[in-house]
Write an enzyme that holds these catalytic residues in place. Structure first.
Site, PDB file in Angstrom:
ATOM      1  N   HIS A 137      -3.605  -0.290   1.151  1.00 54.21           N
ATOM      2  CA  HIS A 137      -2.766  -0.774   0.045  1.00 54.21           C
ATOM      3  C   HIS A 137      -3.307  -2.103  -0.487  1.00 54.21           C
ATOM      4  O   HIS A 137      -3.388  -2.315  -1.697  1.00 54.21           O
ATOM      5  CB  HIS A 137      -1.327  -1.036   0.522  1.00 54.21           C
ATOM      6  CG  HIS A 137      -0.556   0.169   0.931  1.00 54.21           C
ATOM      7  ND1 HIS A 137       0.109   0.243   2.128  1.00 54.21           N
ATOM      8  CD2 HIS A 137      -0.318   1.348   0.294  1.00 54.21           C
ATOM      9  CE1 HIS A 137       0.743   1.406   2.214  1.00 54.21           C
ATOM     10  NE2 HIS A 137       0.484   2.104   1.123  1.00 54.21           N
ATOM     11  N   LYS A 182      15.110   8.740   2.486  1.00 60.33           N
ATOM     12  CA  LYS A 182      13.922   8.819   3.338  1.00 60.33           C
ATOM     13  C   LYS A 182      14.049   7.807   4.473  1.00 60.33           C
ATOM     14  O   LYS A 182      14.270   6.615   4.217  1.00 60.33           O
ATOM     15  CB  LYS A 182      12.680   8.516   2.476  1.00 60.33           C
ATOM     16  CG  LYS A 182      11.362   8.825   3.155  1.00 60.33           C
ATOM     17  CD  LYS A 182      10.217   8.676   2.144  1.00 60.33           C
ATOM     18  CE  LYS A 182       8.879   8.520   2.825  1.00 60.33           C
ATOM     19  NZ  LYS A 182       7.818   8.172   1.877  1.00 60.33           N
ATOM     20  N   ARG A 235      -7.112   8.496  -2.527  1.00 56.93           N
ATOM     21  CA  ARG A 235      -7.903   8.540  -1.297  1.00 56.93           C
ATOM     22  C   ARG A 235      -8.819   9.745  -1.260  1.00 56.93           C
ATOM     23  O   ARG A 235      -9.946   9.677  -0.809  1.00 56.93           O
ATOM     24  CB  ARG A 235      -6.968   8.583  -0.078  1.00 56.93           C
ATOM     25  CG  ARG A 235      -6.267   7.280   0.178  1.00 56.93           C
ATOM     26  CD  ARG A 235      -5.178   7.426   1.187  1.00 56.93           C
ATOM     27  NE  ARG A 235      -4.144   8.336   0.694  1.00 56.93           N
ATOM     28  CZ  ARG A 235      -2.950   8.475   1.249  1.00 56.93           C
ATOM     29  NH1 ARG A 235      -2.639   7.780   2.316  1.00 56.93           N
ATOM     30  NH2 ARG A 235      -2.056   9.300   0.738  1.00 56.93           N
ATOM     31  N   SER A 257       0.335   4.873   5.909  1.00 60.44           N
ATOM     32  CA  SER A 257       1.339   4.186   6.738  1.00 60.44           C
ATOM     33  C   SER A 257       1.865   5.128   7.813  1.00 60.44           C
ATOM     34  O   SER A 257       2.051   4.725   8.965  1.00 60.44           O
ATOM     35  CB  SER A 257       2.507   3.700   5.875  1.00 60.44           C
ATOM     36  OG  SER A 257       2.065   2.805   4.899  1.00 60.44           O
TER      37      SER A 257
HETATM   38  O1  PNS Z   1       4.128   5.262  -1.061  1.00 62.57           O
HETATM   39  P1  PNS Z   1       4.710   6.506  -1.670  1.00 62.57           P
HETATM   40  O2  PNS Z   1       5.980   6.902  -0.942  1.00 62.57           O
HETATM   41  O3  PNS Z   1       3.701   7.633  -1.726  1.00 62.57           O
HETATM   42  O4  PNS Z   1       5.094   6.134  -3.175  1.00 62.57           O
HETATM   43  C1  PNS Z   1       5.654   7.105  -4.038  1.00 62.57           C
HETATM   44  C2  PNS Z   1       6.224   6.454  -5.321  1.00 62.57           C
HETATM   45  C3  PNS Z   1       7.219   5.359  -4.970  1.00 62.57           C
HETATM   46  C4  PNS Z   1       5.115   5.845  -6.122  1.00 62.57           C
HETATM   47  C5  PNS Z   1       6.902   7.584  -6.132  1.00 62.57           C
HETATM   48  O5  PNS Z   1       7.710   8.341  -5.294  1.00 62.57           O
HETATM   49  C6  PNS Z   1       7.750   7.059  -7.275  1.00 62.57           C
HETATM   50  O6  PNS Z   1       7.241   6.577  -8.272  1.00 62.57           O
HETATM   51  N1  PNS Z   1       9.093   7.156  -7.098  1.00 62.57           N
HETATM   52  C7  PNS Z   1      10.062   6.632  -8.040  1.00 62.57           C
HETATM   53  C8  PNS Z   1      10.929   7.748  -8.619  1.00 62.57           C
HETATM   54  C9  PNS Z   1      10.295   8.338  -9.877  1.00 62.57           C
HETATM   55  O7  PNS Z   1       9.984   7.651 -10.820  1.00 62.57           O
HETATM   56  N2  PNS Z   1      10.095   9.672  -9.837  1.00 62.57           N
HETATM   57  C10 PNS Z   1       9.475  10.416 -10.913  1.00 62.57           C
HETATM   58  C11 PNS Z   1       7.968  10.437 -10.745  1.00 62.57           C
HETATM   59  S1  PNS Z   1       7.196  11.315 -12.056  1.00 62.57           S
END
Ligand code: PNS
Length: 169
Positions: free
Chosen positions: A17, A41, A90, A127
């Protein structure tokens, strides 16, 4: 001012990150690291702890701020005048879902998503994997900043003690 966001769960922040955050900070005037508040979650660290660790881990980057959000990322971007989302890629396995989200986010508000190719040193890093390896006593030195590693060990220790003898490794 060109502003970007690096969103994620950061449970906890890894060196992978930090590589992406640092590279985003070199490209934009201001980078917000936004921690998703997701009550559905289960997480190891609380949102407050994750924010604190991110703050310490990015303290040397003058143009990085830490925040948290719930709901849609595009709404957070709009409310904060942010026009770009920066994500690390990645491997090919990341691509399908990331592309889908990028296209949906663009359709929603026109926000752009920029993909940064992860440093190969960290291409296998997540993570979840770090937590799993550390839980069973594996060596994760070098994959997390020292302060985060320290907190992770303490947290796993606390959890293991709270779980009682039957659940300890
Ligand atoms: O570290 P992560 O859990 O892979 O991050 C995922 C994240 C937070 C980037 C993604 O789940 C997100 O943007 N969530 C916010 C909700 C949202 O906007 N959902 C629609 C996505 S198109």
């Amino acid at each position: 001012m060109r502003k970007a966001v690096c969103p994620g769960s950061f449970d906890p922040v890894t060196n992978g990150h930090l590589d992406i955050i640092g590279r985003a900070a070199a490209l934009f005037d201001e980078v917000t690291v936004a921690v998703l508040i997701n009550k559905r979650k289960a997480s190891l660290f609380t949102v407050e702890e994750r924010i604190e660790l991110l703050g310490q881990a990015t303290a040397e980057l003058g143009n990085v701020r830490i925040d948290a959000f719930h709901g849609l990322l595009v709404d957070f971007c709009r409310d904060n005048g942010i026009s770009a989302i920066v994500k690390g890629l990645r491997a090919v396995s990341d691509f399908d879902y990331e592309l889908q989200m990028a296209q949906m986010n663009h359709r929603l508000t026109g926000v752009e998503t920029l993909f940064v190719s992860t440093n190969p040193l960290y291409s296998y890093l997540s993570s979840s994997l770090v937590k799993e390896v550390a839980t069973y006593g594996g060596d994760v030195v070098g994959l997390l900043p020292d302060i985060v590693l320290d907190r992770l060990r303490r947290k796993l220790d606390e959890n293991s003690r709270a779980a009682g003898p039957d659940d300890r490794r």
